[in-house]
Write a protein that holds these residues in place. Sequence first.
Motif, PDB file in Angstrom:
ATOM      1  N   SER A   1       8.673 -79.308 -38.937  1.00  0.00           N
ATOM      2  CA  SER A   1       7.609 -79.647 -37.982  1.00  0.00           C
ATOM      3  C   SER A   1       8.054 -80.850 -37.148  1.00  0.00           C
ATOM      4  O   SER A   1       9.044 -81.502 -37.469  1.00  0.00           O
ATOM      5  CB  SER A   1       6.298 -79.928 -38.719  1.00  0.00           C
ATOM      6  N   ASP A   2       7.309 -81.117 -36.081  1.00  0.00           N
ATOM      7  CA  ASP A   2       7.761 -82.135 -35.132  1.00  0.00           C
ATOM      8  C   ASP A   2       6.582 -82.992 -34.685  1.00  0.00           C
ATOM      9  O   ASP A   2       5.709 -82.547 -33.949  1.00  0.00           O
ATOM     10  CB  ASP A   2       8.389 -81.430 -33.920  1.00  0.00           C
TER      11      ASP A   2
ATOM     12  N   SER B   1       5.643 -83.231 -30.983  1.00  0.00           N
ATOM     13  CA  SER B   1       5.142 -82.061 -30.263  1.00  0.00           C
ATOM     14  C   SER B   1       3.615 -82.115 -30.147  1.00  0.00           C
ATOM     15  O   SER B   1       2.918 -82.504 -31.089  1.00  0.00           O
ATOM     16  CB  SER B   1       5.554 -80.795 -31.021  1.00  0.00           C
TER      17      SER B   1
ATOM     18  N   PHE C   1       0.374 -76.626 -31.167  1.00  0.00           N
ATOM     19  CA  PHE C   1      -0.090 -76.308 -32.517  1.00  0.00           C
ATOM     20  C   PHE C   1       0.184 -74.837 -32.822  1.00  0.00           C
ATOM     21  O   PHE C   1      -0.339 -73.984 -32.126  1.00  0.00           O
ATOM     22  CB  PHE C   1      -1.604 -76.580 -32.623  1.00  0.00           C
TER      23      PHE C   1
ATOM     24  N   SER D   1       3.255 -77.323 -34.422  1.00  0.00           N
ATOM     25  CA  SER D   1       4.145 -78.219 -33.666  1.00  0.00           C
ATOM     26  C   SER D   1       5.472 -77.547 -33.333  1.00  0.00           C
ATOM     27  O   SER D   1       6.115 -77.914 -32.353  1.00  0.00           O
ATOM     28  CB  SER D   1       4.380 -79.499 -34.449  1.00  0.00           C
ATOM     29  N   THR D   2       5.899 -76.578 -34.139  1.00  0.00           N
ATOM     30  CA  THR D   2       7.138 -75.843 -33.858  1.00  0.00           C
ATOM     31  C   THR D   2       6.898 -74.343 -34.045  1.00  0.00           C
ATOM     32  O   THR D   2       6.188 -73.936 -34.967  1.00  0.00           O
ATOM     33  CB  THR D   2       8.282 -76.280 -34.806  1.00  0.00           C
TER      34      THR D   2
ATOM     35  N   ASP E   1       2.385 -77.665 -40.419  1.00  0.00           N
ATOM     36  CA  ASP E   1       2.314 -79.080 -40.002  1.00  0.00           C
ATOM     37  C   ASP E   1       1.719 -80.065 -41.005  1.00  0.00           C
ATOM     38  O   ASP E   1       1.158 -81.084 -40.610  1.00  0.00           O
ATOM     39  CB  ASP E   1       1.543 -79.177 -38.667  1.00  0.00           C
TER      40      ASP E   1
ATOM     41  N   ARG F   1      -1.054 -82.906 -39.974  1.00  0.00           N
ATOM     42  CA  ARG F   1      -2.002 -82.071 -39.222  1.00  0.00           C
ATOM     43  C   ARG F   1      -2.382 -80.792 -39.973  1.00  0.00           C
ATOM     44  O   ARG F   1      -2.963 -79.876 -39.387  1.00  0.00           O
ATOM     45  CB  ARG F   1      -1.390 -81.668 -37.869  1.00  0.00           C
TER      46      ARG F   1
END
Length: 418
Positions: A29-30, A33, A36, A38-39, A186, A191
């Motif tokens: 995940s990032d 970013s 949603f 995130s990746t 995430d 998140r």
Amino acid sequence: MKISKEIQEFLLEDALERFLRYVKIWTTSDIKSASFPSTKNQLELGKILSNELIDLGLEDNIHDKFGYVYANLAPSEGFENVKPIGFIAHLDTSQAVSGKDVKPVIHKNYDGSNILFSQNKEISLTIAESPQLEEYIGLDIITSQGDTLLGADNKAGVAEIMAACVVWKKFPELKHGPITVCFTPDEEIGRGTRKIKKKLLPEICYTLDGSEMGQLEIECFDAWGATIKLKGLNVHPGYAKNLMLNAIHIASRFLSELPETESPEHTEEREGFYHLMNLEGNEEEATATLIIRDFELKNNQNRMSYLENLKKLYELRYPGLKIELNFLHQYQNMLIFLEKEQRAIDLAKKAIELAGLEVKIHSIRGGTDGTKLSEKGIPTPNIFAGGMLFHSRKEYIPTLALQKASEVIINLAELWTN
Ligand SMILES: [Zn+2]
């Protein structure tokens, strides 16, 4: 009912096959970013899992645009009225170390010596670093090749939940009520529950996201964020005597009043701390950002009143200086919510014992998806997934942990039928 040898072997084989397959899918995940999930890669694993759950015959299968996977397993015959429970694991892996092109390696029959990594000669995995390895002598240990993390956090949890579903379908004599399976994106960037559909989850859930075999986590930090803003007065430094209020310099004095022993680097287990994360500013204005953590709300309140008292003291010491203090409650110790559902804890302990393991109650020095869910009204203790040294190139898991965690899931579902 004790799980038969046949089922145990089946669980090990199935969970292991899945684990080795899932870790190869890149799902880092990032935090930077804004999308949603995130990746996008997390959607790929989610899709695979959702299809596998459909093939297994689970119902109400959903893989939503945010990356969440939901599915329901119908209760075994005669257990339609049992309280539904849910099992949750997360799809993403930590950004701390690359999770791309993970190539899992099985070190058969671990003999206690240092484990070496073919793609990273600089590091080795030793008992000194992870004393639990001593207990794992004789077992098969899975690591990466040393150039990536392994991803046992949390693909072990995913594989264990999937293996349990397979076994429930294959061995209908196993008793269980309605079960919900949920995989979240995430989690590693905080998140994991942001877009979760609470109405799709049962009243009680368990995350399979703990570490060491036998571990049960029922409490986490009570967590606060704090900002301290100092407003000073800038004057030409050559003519500043008795006039200048250098905000950033005073801020550094203010912050040095925080007890050094109450910092992350000086605390462990159930001890709390102040942690300065950022200090910026100039002569006119300076802002410090901190987090405050403890398992007891009262101790955090004491830390906040200490800051309030310092503020008064510094405003007296530097007439004209203004200090603004702001506190934000980030999350609560989930024990507050879990204590209302003592049964959820008691049965988890029992399920771990039934798997032949010693229950290790552990306090999470952080928060999890379960923390947020518990706050949202779904008590969610965290059960071990078996991975060790999370978020590092030395991350590892004994294959036995994959089997044992799956057994705990099966035991737990059966215990809820009584
Ligand atoms: Zn995790």
